[in-house]
Design a protein around this motif. Structure first.
Motif, PDB file in Angstrom:
ATOM      1  N   ARG A 162       0.866  -1.189   0.000  1.00 36.72           N
ATOM      2  CA  ARG A 162       0.000   0.000   0.000  1.00 36.72           C
ATOM      3  C   ARG A 162       0.900   1.236   0.000  1.00 36.72           C
ATOM      4  O   ARG A 162       1.771   1.372   0.856  1.00 36.72           O
ATOM      5  CB  ARG A 162      -0.933  -0.001   1.202  1.00 36.72           C
ATOM      6  N   ILE A 163       0.659   2.112  -0.959  1.00 35.17           N
ATOM      7  CA  ILE A 163       1.498   3.301  -1.136  1.00 35.17           C
ATOM      8  C   ILE A 163       0.614   4.540  -1.092  1.00 35.17           C
ATOM      9  O   ILE A 163      -0.443   4.585  -1.731  1.00 35.17           O
ATOM     10  CB  ILE A 163       2.267   3.221  -2.471  1.00 35.17           C
ATOM     11  N   LEU A 164       1.061   5.536  -0.364  1.00 42.78           N
ATOM     12  CA  LEU A 164       0.347   6.801  -0.249  1.00 42.78           C
ATOM     13  C   LEU A 164       1.057   7.856  -1.082  1.00 42.78           C
ATOM     14  O   LEU A 164       2.267   8.050  -0.947  1.00 42.78           O
ATOM     15  CB  LEU A 164       0.296   7.250   1.213  1.00 42.78           C
TER      16      LEU A 164
ATOM     17  N   ASP B 223      -1.003   2.715   7.899  1.00 38.79           N
ATOM     18  CA  ASP B 223      -1.761   1.963   6.902  1.00 38.79           C
ATOM     19  C   ASP B 223      -1.044   1.785   5.571  1.00 38.79           C
ATOM     20  O   ASP B 223      -1.611   1.225   4.635  1.00 38.79           O
ATOM     21  CB  ASP B 223      -3.108   2.658   6.655  1.00 38.79           C
ATOM     22  N   PHE B 224       0.206   2.260   5.484  1.00 39.08           N
ATOM     23  CA  PHE B 224       0.909   2.245   4.202  1.00 39.08           C
ATOM     24  C   PHE B 224       2.339   1.744   4.363  1.00 39.08           C
ATOM     25  O   PHE B 224       2.911   1.792   5.451  1.00 39.08           O
ATOM     26  CB  PHE B 224       0.911   3.653   3.591  1.00 39.08           C
TER      27      PHE B 224
END
Length: 185
Positions: A9-11, A74-75
């Motif tokens: 997961r990437i922001l 979260d990332f």
């Protein structure tokens, strides 16, 4: 979907005006092509006006969420696109500063292109890092304690987190590959 970044997961963060079109779209598309889940958070959950070479308005993007609604927990990585106006406004956005600090404190990679390292200056994350940027930021980054070099991509693992930087839109292919390689391990 199979890819090197399946499960990652990437922001990607931006303001709502002035982000350089290619510097947000090319990494976003390249990382999604490797099966990463990429979330775009803008200062406000409203349309994002991109620019082309900092002067011409280009496409409008719809972010997935806003900066106050995301957490580094979260990332797996943070990507910060440039654009002079975008970067100048991100560097004083309290949510963006807090996110950058949280990623670094968690030991998660941060990738910044062109003018985006300005945010890292204001977050206090430059000291001791070897990095690059658009050439006009050289003195700013050196004055903030960084070691500036003129290379297409620079990966600095000094300290407890990795920083990946590139100079401008011409470096985006190697920038995106370096982010992928870092997350694959």
């Amino acid at each position: 979907m199979n890819g090197k970044l399946n499960g990652k997961r990437i922001l990607i963060i931006s303001t709502n005006y002035g982000v350089e079109r290619d510097e947000i779209l090319e990494p976003l598309e390249a990382l999604r092509a490797q099966a990463a889940t990429v979330v775009h958070a803008a200062a406000h959950n409203q349309p994002v006006q991109t620019l082309l070479r900092d002067t011409a308005t280009d496409i409008v993007l719809s972010p997935d969420t806003d900066l106050s609604s995301v957490s580094a927990d979260d990332f797996d990585a943070l990507v910060i696109p440039g654009g002079t106006i975008n970067a100048d406004n991100l560097r004083v956005d309290a949510n963006a500063i807090a996110l950058a600090r949280a990623f670094a404190q968690s030991g998660k990679p941060i990738a910044a292109v062109c003018h985006a390292p300005w945010l890292l200056v204001d977050a206090g994350l430059v000291p001791g890092k070897r990095l690059t940027s658009y050439h006009t930021l050289r003195a700013d980054l050196q004055n903030a304690g960084g070691v500036w070099v003129n290379e297409a991509v620079v990966k600095s693992s000094t300290g407890s987190w990795t920083l990946i930087t590139s100079r401008d839109p011409d470096d985006l292919p190697v920038f995106s590959r370096t982010i992928t390689d870092e997350l694959v391990g």
